[in-house]
Design a protein around this motif. Structure first.
Motif, PDB file in Angstrom:
ATOM      1  N   GLY A   1       0.800  -1.206   0.000  1.00 40.43           N
ATOM      2  CA  GLY A   1       0.000   0.000   0.000  1.00 40.43           C
ATOM      3  C   GLY A   1       0.840   1.267   0.000  1.00 40.43           C
ATOM      4  O   GLY A   1       0.318   2.368   0.114  1.00 40.43           O
ATOM      5  N   GLN A   2       2.155   1.108  -0.125  1.00 42.05           N
ATOM      6  CA  GLN A   2       3.069   2.251  -0.100  1.00 42.05           C
ATOM      7  C   GLN A   2       3.799   2.363  -1.423  1.00 42.05           C
ATOM      8  O   GLN A   2       4.142   1.353  -2.043  1.00 42.05           O
ATOM      9  N   GLN A   3       4.073   3.602  -1.811  1.00 41.87           N
ATOM     10  CA  GLN A   3       4.891   3.818  -2.993  1.00 41.87           C
ATOM     11  C   GLN A   3       6.342   3.582  -2.612  1.00 41.87           C
ATOM     12  O   GLN A   3       6.805   4.079  -1.597  1.00 41.87           O
ATOM     13  N   HIS A   4       7.028   2.804  -3.414  1.00 41.97           N
ATOM     14  CA  HIS A   4       8.436   2.528  -3.156  1.00 41.97           C
ATOM     15  C   HIS A   4       9.316   3.421  -4.001  1.00 41.97           C
ATOM     16  O   HIS A   4      10.457   3.658  -3.672  1.00 41.97           O
ATOM     17  N   GLY A   5       8.779   3.891  -5.091  1.00 41.29           N
ATOM     18  CA  GLY A   5       9.517   4.802  -5.965  1.00 41.29           C
ATOM     19  C   GLY A   5      10.500   4.087  -6.852  1.00 41.29           C
ATOM     20  O   GLY A   5      11.215   3.199  -6.421  1.00 41.29           O
ATOM     21  N   LEU A   6      10.495   4.480  -8.076  1.00 42.85           N
ATOM     22  CA  LEU A   6      11.447   3.938  -9.029  1.00 42.85           C
ATOM     23  C   LEU A   6      12.684   4.811  -9.007  1.00 42.85           C
ATOM     24  O   LEU A   6      12.597   6.035  -8.948  1.00 42.85           O
ATOM     25  N   GLN A   7      13.824   4.196  -9.057  1.00 46.43           N
ATOM     26  CA  GLN A   7      15.076   4.947  -9.099  1.00 46.43           C
ATOM     27  C   GLN A   7      15.624   4.843 -10.511  1.00 46.43           C
ATOM     28  O   GLN A   7      15.900   3.758 -11.009  1.00 46.43           O
TER      29      GLN A   7
END
Length: 164
Positions: A150-156
Motif C-alpha cells: 500500500g506504499q509507494q516505493h519509488g522507481l530509481q
C-alpha cells in the motif's frame, strides 16, 4: 454442451472438448480481455485463474476444466488482491502497449493471494513466465510491491551510473 463457471456465472457452451479455453472465452463467450500471445503457453498473455491458480488458457482444453472456477481479467478486480494490483498498475503507470498486461495482472494477483508480502525473488519467480515486449518489468515489480504494502516505493532512475 459444457457448463463452465466463468467469473461467478455458469455459462453453457457448445464446443469441441479439445478447444482451448482461450478461444472459448474470447470467441464463444465474448470475454476478450484475455489475449492470445504465443499459442504455446510460454508468454503468459493468456493467463487466467482456475480455482485461483494462474494457468495458460491457450493450451488448456475445455474438457480438462471440469467444475473448477475460471476467473478472467474482466472479474479480477472483484477480488481483494486483484483490486490492489489494478490500482497499483494505474498508480505506477505500468502499461506501455498494454497487450500483455491482462496476463501480468492475473499472475500478480495470484502471487499476492499466495504470498501477501513477496520478496524480489518471489516476484521474479511468479512473473518469470510472463513476457512484456515493452520491457516494463521494473514498473511491474514496483506495482506489485505497492499493491502488497500500500506504499509507494519509488522507481530509481539510473543515468550514467548515478541516480537521477
Amino acid at each position: 454442451m459444457v457448463t463452465l463457471r466463468v467469473n461467478g456465472e455458469d455459462r453453457q457452451v457448445d464446443v469441441p472438448p479439445d478447444m482451448p479455453l482461450l478461444w472459448v472465452l474470447r470467441d464463444v463467450i465474448g470475454l476478450t480481455g484475455t489475449k492470445f500471445g504465443c499459442g504455446i503457453a510460454q508468454c503468459g498473455a493468456c493467463t487466467v485463474h482456475l480455482d485461483n491458480q494462474p494457468v495458460r488458457s491457450c493450451q488448456l482444453p475445455v474438457s480438462a476444466i471440469g467444475d473448477r472456477a475460471i476467473t478472467t481479467i474482466e472479474a479480477i478486480g472483484q477480488t481483494q488482491e486483484g483490486a490492489k494490483v489494478q490500482q497499483a498498475w494505474l498508480a505506477v503507470d505500468v502499461v506501455q502497449c498494454g497487450y500483455c498486461q491482462s496476463g501480468q495482472i492475473m499472475a500478480a494477483a495470484a502471487l499476492l493471494a499466495r504470498v501477501p508480502n513477496p520478496t524480489d525473488r518471489d516476484i521474479d519467480t511468479a512473473m518469470s513466465g510472463n513476457i512484456c515486449r515493452c520491457a516494463t518489468y521494473v514498473r511491474i515489480r514496483e506495482a506489485i510491491k505497492q499493491a502488497a504494502t500500500g506504499q509507494q516505493h519509488g522507481l530509481q532512475v539510473v543515468v550514467d551510473g548515478s541516480a537521477a
